[in-house]
Design an enzyme around this catalytic site. Structure first.
Site, PDB file in Angstrom:
ATOM      1  N   ASN A  31       0.819  -1.219   0.000  1.00 20.31           N
ATOM      2  CA  ASN A  31       0.000   0.000   0.000  1.00 20.31           C
ATOM      3  C   ASN A  31       0.852   1.267   0.000  1.00 20.31           C
ATOM      4  O   ASN A  31       0.310   2.375   0.142  1.00 20.31           O
ATOM      5  CB  ASN A  31      -0.912   0.020   1.227  1.00 20.31           C
ATOM      6  CG  ASN A  31      -1.978  -1.051   1.179  1.00 20.31           C
ATOM      7  OD1 ASN A  31      -2.435  -1.434   0.109  1.00 20.31           O
ATOM      8  ND2 ASN A  31      -2.370  -1.548   2.334  1.00 20.31           N
ATOM      9  N   HIS A  70      -6.994   5.253   1.795  1.00 20.75           N
ATOM     10  CA  HIS A  70      -6.417   4.920   0.491  1.00 20.75           C
ATOM     11  C   HIS A  70      -6.513   6.061  -0.513  1.00 20.75           C
ATOM     12  O   HIS A  70      -6.106   5.909  -1.659  1.00 20.75           O
ATOM     13  CB  HIS A  70      -7.084   3.667  -0.061  1.00 20.75           C
ATOM     14  CG  HIS A  70      -6.873   2.465   0.806  1.00 20.75           C
ATOM     15  ND1 HIS A  70      -5.762   1.661   0.705  1.00 20.75           N
ATOM     16  CD2 HIS A  70      -7.627   1.955   1.818  1.00 20.75           C
ATOM     17  CE1 HIS A  70      -5.839   0.693   1.603  1.00 20.75           C
ATOM     18  NE2 HIS A  70      -6.957   0.854   2.295  1.00 20.75           N
ATOM     19  N   LYS A 116      -0.090   4.117   4.273  1.00 25.16           N
ATOM     20  CA  LYS A 116      -0.235   3.888   2.829  1.00 25.16           C
ATOM     21  C   LYS A 116       0.647   4.890   2.080  1.00 25.16           C
ATOM     22  O   LYS A 116       1.840   4.731   2.014  1.00 25.16           O
ATOM     23  CB  LYS A 116      -1.704   4.003   2.422  1.00 25.16           C
ATOM     24  CG  LYS A 116      -2.534   2.767   2.714  1.00 25.16           C
ATOM     25  CD  LYS A 116      -2.913   2.627   4.156  1.00 25.16           C
ATOM     26  CE  LYS A 116      -3.801   1.443   4.428  1.00 25.16           C
ATOM     27  NZ  LYS A 116      -4.110   1.301   5.877  1.00 25.16           N
ATOM     28  N   SER A 141     -10.856  -0.319   0.237  1.00 25.37           N
ATOM     29  CA  SER A 141      -9.572  -1.019   0.270  1.00 25.37           C
ATOM     30  C   SER A 141      -9.526  -2.303  -0.542  1.00 25.37           C
ATOM     31  O   SER A 141      -8.448  -2.713  -0.977  1.00 25.37           O
ATOM     32  CB  SER A 141      -9.193  -1.331   1.720  1.00 25.37           C
ATOM     33  OG  SER A 141     -10.167  -2.166   2.326  1.00 25.37           O
ATOM     34  N   HIS A 177     -14.287  -0.609   6.231  1.00 22.28           N
ATOM     35  CA  HIS A 177     -13.223  -1.396   6.825  1.00 22.28           C
ATOM     36  C   HIS A 177     -13.684  -2.091   8.101  1.00 22.28           C
ATOM     37  O   HIS A 177     -14.547  -1.603   8.833  1.00 22.28           O
ATOM     38  CB  HIS A 177     -12.029  -0.474   7.144  1.00 22.28           C
ATOM     39  CG  HIS A 177     -10.784  -1.218   7.476  1.00 22.28           C
ATOM     40  ND1 HIS A 177     -10.417  -1.504   8.773  1.00 22.28           N
ATOM     41  CD2 HIS A 177      -9.802  -1.726   6.684  1.00 22.28           C
ATOM     42  CE1 HIS A 177      -9.267  -2.155   8.773  1.00 22.28           C
ATOM     43  NE2 HIS A 177      -8.877  -2.303   7.515  1.00 22.28           N
ATOM     44  N   GLU A 209     -15.994   5.335   3.102  1.00 20.59           N
ATOM     45  CA  GLU A 209     -14.571   5.491   2.802  1.00 20.59           C
ATOM     46  C   GLU A 209     -14.399   6.323   1.539  1.00 20.59           C
ATOM     47  O   GLU A 209     -15.297   6.366   0.696  1.00 20.59           O
ATOM     48  CB  GLU A 209     -13.898   4.127   2.641  1.00 20.59           C
ATOM     49  CG  GLU A 209     -14.026   3.250   3.874  1.00 20.59           C
ATOM     50  CD  GLU A 209     -13.189   1.986   3.791  1.00 20.59           C
ATOM     51  OE1 GLU A 209     -12.302   1.900   2.920  1.00 20.59           O
ATOM     52  OE2 GLU A 209     -13.420   1.079   4.611  1.00 20.59           O
ATOM     53  N   ASP A 253     -13.381   7.688   6.137  1.00 21.54           N
ATOM     54  CA  ASP A 253     -12.055   7.095   6.284  1.00 21.54           C
ATOM     55  C   ASP A 253     -11.387   7.164   4.916  1.00 21.54           C
ATOM     56  O   ASP A 253     -11.793   6.476   3.983  1.00 21.54           O
ATOM     57  CB  ASP A 253     -12.199   5.646   6.756  1.00 21.54           C
ATOM     58  CG  ASP A 253     -10.872   4.895   6.775  1.00 21.54           C
ATOM     59  OD1 ASP A 253      -9.831   5.505   6.484  1.00 21.54           O
ATOM     60  OD2 ASP A 253     -10.886   3.684   7.068  1.00 21.54           O
TER      61      ASP A 253
END
Length: 384
Positions: A48, A207, A236, A179, A133, A175, A204
């Site tokens: 990541n 990423h 990440k 992910s 997540h 998110e 969140d």
């Protein structure tokens, strides 16, 4: 009634029978692009570290300089005090992302759990995307609030939950980039519907931060959305570890007074703080790295579209090839490992049953020739 040992052995046997047993391979070396395990060198497509910053000499140098102040802090900030470097990093993050306050946490998992555990009370409800997540879902499941999960990225499903009566407050969680699927959340629409119901939005952006948006400011900045709680992580694109929660002054003070995850955790070590300060500068200057990563994503997708497996609709660094069965995902990962590629088979419960996949992640540390080699290997395995 089973004993502890019988229960443990039974659960392990079930997972083994389902081809879902996880492994922790030992590696000797990892430079984002390359990885060495058991003396063999692999092209690494599981990291990541999207911008390759974990290997940046300036960031490493700052880590080493920070370590001269001590390997650790010795206690929580409420007990031992608040280092100037920690305060400055929080100030820099808040200014960069246009929030009044930022609070440092030791990991993204802890930050997510801290937010849910602190905010959600009895009579409240949490409405979370089904693919959020595990740290968010687990915290919501064990909180006194009622958890509802809306269909992934489906606005109608979210609105259906929002329109139902609630005796307390509502927190919507999603998110920026997911992910395991690599797709983006429709943040503009989610934010609008959430605020129309006088609810709070938590995003969140583990990423997305550092990778997309102006200067790497992430998903929310890209969509001009300002959630009540923004969580950014540093494991990440930052290439280090840790996380931060962005919020207003009153919420930050509420965390400082009542968040057990914050109050009872040893403060972030000075070496990590120093490395993160350097990583933040590199991200702010990282348009070239982001451009290179974008080129790699386009190149991979063009070469992978004829593969016999489902290539998810992702424009992010996360490129999942969904193959279905656990056994097939394991077999493909094994064949690629023999060909010199480090790619992990992702299986339930991390992803829904029937959607086992190869989670391929691209980075700015790769070269186009690496991606060509991977595509050649994937097509060769597919042909057999």
């Amino acid at each position: 009634m089973m004993s502890w040992s019988e229960r443990i052995n039974k659960e392990l046997s079930i997972r083994l029978s389902m081809d879902a047993l996880r492994q922790r391979p030992i590696i000797e070396y990892n430079t984002t692009r390359w990885l060495i395990s058991k003396g063999r060198k692999y092209l690494n497509f599981s990291s990541n570290d999207y911008l390759g910053l974990s290997q940046n000499p300036m960031i490493i140098e700052h880590w080493q300089q920070g370590a001269e102040l001590g390997a650790g802090t010795g206690a929580s900030v409420q007990v031992i005090g608040y280092r100037l470097q920690q305060f400055q990093l929080e100030q820099d993050l808040a200014k960069w992302l246009d929030y009044p306050c930022a609070l440092l946490f030791n990991s993204g998992f802890i930050a997510n759990q801290a937010c849910i555990y602190l905010l959600a009370r009895k009579r409240d409800r949490i409405i979370a995307d089904k693919l959020c997540h595990a740290s968010l879902i687990e915290a919501a499941s064990y909180s006194p609030a009622k958890l509802y999960r809306f269909n992934h990225n489906r606005l109608d499903s979210l609105v259906s939950h929002l329109n139902k009566p609630c005796l307390g407050n509502t927190l919507v969680a999603t998110e920026g980039i997911f992910s395991m699927d690599g797709d983006q959340s429709p943040l503009i629409d989610i934010a609008y519907q959430t605020h129309c119901q006088n609810s709070w939005l938590l995003v969140d952006d583990a990423h997305g931060i550092g990778v997309i948006g102006e200067g790497g400011k992430g998903s929310c900045w890209q969509h001009k959305v300002k959630p009540n709680i923004l969580i950014v992580t540093f494991g990440k694109a930052f290439g280090v570890s840790g996380a931060a929660v962005l919020c207003n002054e009153a919420t930050a003070e509420y965390f400082n007074q009542f968040s057990r995850h914050l109050i009872y955790s040893t403060a972030m070590p000075p070496a990590q703080v120093a490395a993160l300060q350097a990583a933040l500068r590199k991200i702010q200057e990282g348009d070239g790295l982001r451009k290179k990563l974008k080129q790699h994503i386009a190149h991979f997708r063009a070469g992978a579209k004829s593969l016999p497996w489902l290539l998810k609709q992702s424009t992010s660094a996360i490129q999942p090839l969904v193959v279905g069965k656990n056994s097939l995902a394991l077999y493909l990962a094994y064949r690629l490992r023999l060909a010199g590629f480090w790619i992990t088979a992702i299986r339930p419960p991390t992803v829904p049953v029937g959607t086992s996949r190869l989670r391929i992640t691209l980075t700015a540390a790769h070269e186009l020739e690496d991606i060509d080699r991977l595509l050649e290997a994937l097509h060769e395995v597919a042909s057999k």
